[in-house]
Design a protein around this motif. Structure first.
Motif, PDB file in Angstrom:
ATOM      1  N   LYS A  74      78.425  68.735 -31.007  1.00  0.00           N
ATOM      2  CA  LYS A  74      77.276  69.591 -30.446  1.00  0.00           C
ATOM      3  C   LYS A  74      77.253  71.128 -30.368  1.00  0.00           C
ATOM      4  O   LYS A  74      78.762  71.544 -30.448  1.00  0.00           O
ATOM      5  CB  LYS A  74      77.346  69.298 -28.764  1.00  0.00           C
ATOM      6  CG  LYS A  74      76.370  69.772 -27.748  1.00  0.00           C
ATOM      7  CD  LYS A  74      76.501  69.611 -26.399  1.00  0.00           C
ATOM      8  CE  LYS A  74      75.589  70.167 -25.334  1.00  0.00           C
ATOM      9  NZ  LYS A  74      75.817  69.673 -24.034  1.00  0.00           N
TER      10      LYS A  74
ATOM     11  N   TYR B 241      67.770  68.679 -29.226  1.00  0.00           N
ATOM     12  CA  TYR B 241      67.414  67.600 -27.896  1.00  0.00           C
ATOM     13  C   TYR B 241      68.065  68.072 -26.512  1.00  0.00           C
ATOM     14  O   TYR B 241      69.114  68.744 -26.395  1.00  0.00           O
ATOM     15  CB  TYR B 241      68.320  66.325 -28.341  1.00  0.00           C
ATOM     16  CG  TYR B 241      68.217  65.351 -27.191  1.00  0.00           C
ATOM     17  CD1 TYR B 241      66.882  64.539 -27.079  1.00  0.00           C
ATOM     18  CD2 TYR B 241      69.358  64.872 -26.442  1.00  0.00           C
ATOM     19  CE1 TYR B 241      67.109  63.563 -25.996  1.00  0.00           C
ATOM     20  CE2 TYR B 241      69.303  64.042 -25.507  1.00  0.00           C
ATOM     21  CZ  TYR B 241      68.203  63.181 -25.220  1.00  0.00           C
ATOM     22  OH  TYR B 241      67.941  62.091 -24.183  1.00  0.00           O
ATOM     23  N   ASN B 242      67.170  68.298 -25.585  1.00  0.00           N
ATOM     24  CA  ASN B 242      67.548  68.912 -24.067  1.00  0.00           C
ATOM     25  C   ASN B 242      68.245  70.058 -24.339  1.00  0.00           C
ATOM     26  O   ASN B 242      69.186  70.631 -23.558  1.00  0.00           O
ATOM     27  CB  ASN B 242      68.502  67.908 -23.720  1.00  0.00           C
ATOM     28  CG  ASN B 242      67.879  66.702 -22.854  1.00  0.00           C
ATOM     29  OD1 ASN B 242      66.471  66.445 -23.017  1.00  0.00           O
ATOM     30  ND2 ASN B 242      68.550  65.729 -22.712  1.00  0.00           N
TER      31      ASN B 242
ATOM     32  N   SER C 224      76.274  60.707 -24.874  1.00  0.00           N
ATOM     33  CA  SER C 224      77.706  61.053 -24.743  1.00  0.00           C
ATOM     34  C   SER C 224      78.396  59.647 -25.131  1.00  0.00           C
ATOM     35  O   SER C 224      79.701  59.735 -25.449  1.00  0.00           O
ATOM     36  CB  SER C 224      78.242  61.288 -23.385  1.00  0.00           C
ATOM     37  OG  SER C 224      77.620  60.503 -22.489  1.00  0.00           O
TER      38      SER C 224
ATOM     39  N   TYR D 258      72.726  68.209 -31.675  1.00  0.00           N
ATOM     40  CA  TYR D 258      73.537  67.324 -31.859  1.00  0.00           C
ATOM     41  C   TYR D 258      73.793  67.003 -33.088  1.00  0.00           C
ATOM     42  O   TYR D 258      72.529  66.636 -33.795  1.00  0.00           O
ATOM     43  CB  TYR D 258      73.061  66.277 -30.945  1.00  0.00           C
ATOM     44  CG  TYR D 258      73.233  66.540 -29.355  1.00  0.00           C
ATOM     45  CD1 TYR D 258      74.477  66.229 -28.784  1.00  0.00           C
ATOM     46  CD2 TYR D 258      72.118  67.168 -28.606  1.00  0.00           C
ATOM     47  CE1 TYR D 258      74.366  66.513 -27.226  1.00  0.00           C
ATOM     48  CE2 TYR D 258      72.300  67.643 -27.430  1.00  0.00           C
ATOM     49  CZ  TYR D 258      73.313  67.202 -26.828  1.00  0.00           C
ATOM     50  OH  TYR D 258      73.353  67.561 -25.321  1.00  0.00           O
TER      51      TYR D 258
ATOM     52  N   TYR E  90      81.880  66.103 -29.371  1.00  0.00           N
ATOM     53  CA  TYR E  90      81.173  65.919 -28.276  1.00  0.00           C
ATOM     54  C   TYR E  90      81.157  64.386 -27.887  1.00  0.00           C
ATOM     55  O   TYR E  90      80.869  63.478 -28.636  1.00  0.00           O
ATOM     56  CB  TYR E  90      79.725  66.270 -27.851  1.00  0.00           C
ATOM     57  CG  TYR E  90      79.041  65.895 -26.921  1.00  0.00           C
ATOM     58  CD1 TYR E  90      79.143  66.601 -25.722  1.00  0.00           C
ATOM     59  CD2 TYR E  90      78.029  64.833 -26.952  1.00  0.00           C
ATOM     60  CE1 TYR E  90      78.027  66.022 -24.557  1.00  0.00           C
ATOM     61  CE2 TYR E  90      77.003  64.568 -26.088  1.00  0.00           C
ATOM     62  CZ  TYR E  90      77.389  65.163 -24.891  1.00  0.00           C
ATOM     63  OH  TYR E  90      76.541  64.968 -23.885  1.00  0.00           O
ATOM     64  N   GLY E  91      81.621  63.998 -26.519  1.00  0.00           N
ATOM     65  CA  GLY E  91      81.384  62.567 -26.002  1.00  0.00           C
ATOM     66  C   GLY E  91      82.430  61.678 -26.812  1.00  0.00           C
ATOM     67  O   GLY E  91      83.426  62.217 -27.246  1.00  0.00           O
TER      68      GLY E  91
ATOM     69  N   ARG F   9      75.470  52.727 -25.070  1.00  0.00           N
ATOM     70  CA  ARG F   9      75.307  52.252 -23.545  1.00  0.00           C
ATOM     71  C   ARG F   9      75.007  50.927 -23.648  1.00  0.00           C
ATOM     72  O   ARG F   9      75.261  49.964 -22.483  1.00  0.00           O
ATOM     73  CB  ARG F   9      73.711  52.743 -23.025  1.00  0.00           C
ATOM     74  CG  ARG F   9      73.234  52.491 -21.716  1.00  0.00           C
ATOM     75  CD  ARG F   9      72.054  53.186 -21.410  1.00  0.00           C
ATOM     76  NE  ARG F   9      71.690  53.076 -19.921  1.00  0.00           N
ATOM     77  CZ  ARG F   9      70.501  53.565 -19.533  1.00  0.00           C
ATOM     78  NH1 ARG F   9      69.639  54.523 -20.245  1.00  0.00           N
ATOM     79  NH2 ARG F   9      70.335  53.396 -18.249  1.00  0.00           N
TER      80      ARG F   9
ATOM     81  N   GLU G 141      73.498  56.502 -24.126  1.00  0.00           N
ATOM     82  CA  GLU G 141      73.095  57.074 -22.974  1.00  0.00           C
ATOM     83  C   GLU G 141      72.306  58.189 -23.108  1.00  0.00           C
ATOM     84  O   GLU G 141      72.144  58.846 -24.186  1.00  0.00           O
ATOM     85  CB  GLU G 141      74.679  57.709 -22.190  1.00  0.00           C
ATOM     86  CG  GLU G 141      75.572  56.739 -21.802  1.00  0.00           C
ATOM     87  CD  GLU G 141      75.404  55.685 -20.594  1.00  0.00           C
ATOM     88  OE1 GLU G 141      74.291  55.923 -20.060  1.00  0.00           O
ATOM     89  OE2 GLU G 141      75.729  54.762 -20.467  1.00  0.00           O
ATOM     90  N   PRO G 142      71.345  58.580 -22.223  1.00  0.00           N
ATOM     91  CA  PRO G 142      70.360  59.606 -22.252  1.00  0.00           C
ATOM     92  C   PRO G 142      71.070  61.221 -22.734  1.00  0.00           C
ATOM     93  O   PRO G 142      70.405  61.905 -23.205  1.00  0.00           O
ATOM     94  CB  PRO G 142      69.908  59.714 -20.768  1.00  0.00           C
ATOM     95  CG  PRO G 142      69.881  58.117 -20.246  1.00  0.00           C
ATOM     96  CD  PRO G 142      71.237  58.040 -20.628  1.00  0.00           C
ATOM     97  N   ASP G 143      72.295  61.104 -22.395  1.00  0.00           N
ATOM     98  CA  ASP G 143      73.272  62.610 -22.832  1.00  0.00           C
ATOM     99  C   ASP G 143      73.542  62.609 -24.049  1.00  0.00           C
ATOM    100  O   ASP G 143      74.293  63.347 -24.470  1.00  0.00           O
ATOM    101  CB  ASP G 143      73.890  63.015 -21.703  1.00  0.00           C
ATOM    102  CG  ASP G 143      75.169  61.976 -21.430  1.00  0.00           C
ATOM    103  OD1 ASP G 143      75.086  61.059 -21.992  1.00  0.00           O
ATOM    104  OD2 ASP G 143      75.944  62.626 -20.503  1.00  0.00           O
TER     105      ASP G 143
ATOM    106  N   SER H 192      69.865  71.618 -26.488  1.00  0.00           N
ATOM    107  CA  SER H 192      70.985  71.853 -27.581  1.00  0.00           C
ATOM    108  C   SER H 192      71.012  71.144 -28.817  1.00  0.00           C
ATOM    109  O   SER H 192      69.978  70.509 -28.993  1.00  0.00           O
ATOM    110  CB  SER H 192      72.447  71.227 -26.759  1.00  0.00           C
ATOM    111  OG  SER H 192      72.599  71.968 -25.619  1.00  0.00           O
TER     112      SER H 192
END
Length: 291
Positions: free
Chosen positions: A98, A75-76, A158, A80, A109-110, A161, A154-156, A78
């Protein structure tokens, strides 16, 4: 190493750059102190290299057990690893690790993605209309009906939401039965249902399907829920019969390098004997079938 030699629970396959990466829960440490996660790699889904240890807890790491159900997403740019962690002093919850390669190394991560006050396991991601959703089990320790919940991330990835929403409960499925040893093993009286291992996937009929596991007529089994409008919000309808009726569970769906759809689960559901089991998945007569 042949598939029959791999001893993991909760198998998950990432298909990336023409290769298959297999992740899972270490059988030997599933029910006690745990240390990490491994990855196996294959070009044919039969012969595998590994295991490569992709994460190992360091001294002082907050979690010491319940290293369960790692799922890997590219994803993006990287990778996860969505997973469950727990320990004597914390409730089981869902976290992300991550890395920059499928075989790690991975680092935390996050934020914790589920509430500190909830006991949650087996997160999975689903991407719909530019949003990222996490679907997971809100465990029977908190909710005896066995809830499958959803939270937007969240979109990242982390953090969570939105607040969680209940999609359905195990009690709603005709094939799911109360756990017969709930009082003896967990000290919980009355009917107790459990859910685990959700996996969401759209099919060519425009509907959204979800495989998930619970206790069936005999023991561990896998059933299917359907969102007929194709939307993750549902409503979700339970198919009457399980697609895997006993002694196996926690599966997921993926497409091989040629585009053919597969379902992989661990079978049998016996400690130290669990192996990844691959079956073709087809839509037929309004239902999902394995062959």
């Amino acid at each position: 190493m042949h598939t029959s030699e791999i001893n993991i629970r909760d198998p998950y396959v990432l298909v990336h750059d023409g290769a298959y990466y297999l992740y899972g829960t270490r059988s030997e440490t599933c029910w006690g102190p745990a240390e990490g996660f491994d990855c196996y790699m294959s070009r044919d889904m039969e012969n595998w290299t590994g295991p490569v240890e992709i994460f190992k807890r360091t001294e002082g790491f907050f979690a010491t057990q319940n290293f369960w159900a790692p799922e890997c997403y590219a994803y993006n740019g990287s990778f996860y690893l969505l997973t469950t962690f727990g320990g004597p002093d914390i409730k089981k919850g869902i976290y992300i690790l991550k890395a920059e390669q499928p075989q790690g190394p991975y680092a935390l991560y996050g934020k914790r993605l589920t509430s500190d006050d909830w006991t949650c396991i087996d997160g999975t991601l689903y991407f719909e209309n530019g949003r990222v959703y996490m679907v997971y089990s809100h465990s029977f320790e908190d909710t005896p009906d066995g809830d499958i919940c959803m939270t937007e991330l969240e979109p990242d990835l982390s953090a969570a939401r939105t607040e969680p929403v209940v999609l359905f409960s195990a009690k709603e499925a005709p094939w799911a039965k109360p756990v017969p040893f709930a009082e003896a093993e967990f000290g919980i009286k009355g009917d107790v249902y459990f859910t685990d291992g959700p996996c969401l996937f759209p099919m060519e009929d425009g509907k959204l399907y979800m495989t998930w596991s619970s206790w069936g007529d005999v023991d561990y089994a896998v059933g299917v829920a359907v969102s007929e409008n194709g939307n993750i919000h549902g409503p979700w309808k339970q198919l009457a019969e399980p697609i895997w009726p006993q002694n196996g569970g926690h599966g997921m769906v993926f497409r091989d390098v040629s585009g053919e759809q597969y379902f992989v689960l661990h079978y049998p559901n016996d400690k130290t004997k669990e192996r990844p089991c691959f079956k073709k998945l087809v839509l037929e007569n309004g239902g999902i079938h394995l062959s």
